[in-house]
Scaffold this active site. Structure first.
Site, mmCIF file in Angstrom:
data_model
loop_
_atom_site.group_PDB
_atom_site.id
_atom_site.type_symbol
_atom_site.label_atom_id
_atom_site.label_comp_id
_atom_site.label_asym_id
_atom_site.label_seq_id
_atom_site.Cartn_x
_atom_site.Cartn_y
_atom_site.Cartn_z
ATOM 1 N N LEU A 1 0.676 -1.161 -0.036
ATOM 2 C CA LEU A 1 0.004 0.269 -0.005
ATOM 3 C C LEU A 1 0.771 1.153 -0.053
ATOM 4 O O LEU A 1 1.857 1.336 0.414
ATOM 5 C CB LEU A 1 -0.957 0.055 1.224
ATOM 6 C CG LEU A 1 -1.926 -0.985 1.419
ATOM 7 C CD1 LEU A 1 -2.831 -0.979 2.640
ATOM 8 C CD2 LEU A 1 -3.009 -0.910 0.353
ATOM 9 N N ARG B 1 6.942 1.596 2.337
ATOM 10 C CA ARG B 1 7.807 2.755 1.901
ATOM 11 C C ARG B 1 9.060 2.683 2.194
ATOM 12 O O ARG B 1 10.121 2.739 1.492
ATOM 13 C CB ARG B 1 7.167 4.088 2.391
ATOM 14 C CG ARG B 1 5.961 4.579 1.885
ATOM 15 C CD ARG B 1 5.506 5.784 2.207
ATOM 16 N NE ARG B 1 5.533 6.281 3.633
ATOM 17 C CZ ARG B 1 4.236 6.582 4.031
ATOM 18 N NH1 ARG B 1 3.073 6.579 3.290
ATOM 19 N NH2 ARG B 1 4.176 6.720 5.206
ATOM 20 N N SER C 1 0.317 3.864 1.565
ATOM 21 C CA SER C 1 0.117 4.432 2.657
ATOM 22 C C SER C 1 1.027 3.677 3.854
ATOM 23 O O SER C 1 0.971 4.099 4.964
ATOM 24 C CB SER C 1 -1.284 4.805 3.085
ATOM 25 O OG SER C 1 -1.895 3.537 3.191
ATOM 26 N N CYS C 2 1.498 2.650 3.640
ATOM 27 C CA CYS C 2 2.060 1.579 4.451
ATOM 28 C C CYS C 2 3.389 2.097 4.507
ATOM 29 O O CYS C 2 4.347 2.161 3.938
ATOM 30 C CB CYS C 2 2.018 0.319 4.263
ATOM 31 S SG CYS C 2 2.894 -0.863 4.853
ATOM 32 N N ASP C 3 3.836 2.368 6.151
ATOM 33 C CA ASP C 3 5.340 2.726 6.290
ATOM 34 C C ASP C 3 6.205 1.494 5.998
ATOM 35 O O ASP C 3 7.351 1.959 5.664
ATOM 36 C CB ASP C 3 5.163 3.168 7.671
ATOM 37 C CG ASP C 3 4.775 4.556 8.275
ATOM 38 O OD1 ASP C 3 4.453 5.267 7.220
ATOM 39 O OD2 ASP C 3 4.291 4.669 9.383
#
Length: 108
Positions: free
Chosen positions: A6, A13, A8-10
């Site tokens: 995702l 990233r 938005s997934c840390d």
């Protein structure tokens, strides 16, 4: 190399940043926006089984007890964000998460 996750997934990233810094150019598949192709989903479930489902996510907590009993492939088809991420396909191998073992395997 393909990375399923995702935007938005840390953890996703962090993984992408490290992979790019190591010279890889991963293809990113955002499971929320892009979904998971049937063949990829089957390969993920074949490799990780029920561990492919993130049972600590908000999506999981929102499911009914009946829904939680469904097979992993059905759950991930209906709710792709339940995928425990990132899942990385590289060199014919599948990796899940961004653990030290996965980092060693992909970054050397």
């Amino acid at each position: 190399m393909r990375v399923f996750g995702l935007k938005s997934c840390d953890t996703c990233r962090k993984a992408l940043k490290a992979l790019r810094a190591a010279g890889h150019e991963p293809q990113v598949i955002d499971v929320r926006a892009d979904g998971i192709a049937e063949a990829d989903l089957q390969a993920i479930v074949d490799r990780f089984g029920d561990a492919a489902v993130n049972t600590r996510s908000a999506t999981w907590r929102a499911l009914s007890d009946e829904e939680r009993q469904r097979p992993a492939a059905e759950l991930l088809t209906a709710h792709p964000t339940l995928l425990k991420r990132p899942v990385i396909a590289a060199g014919g191998q599948w990796h899940q998460g961004w653990t030290a073992t996965v980092r060693d395997a992909l970054l050397g």
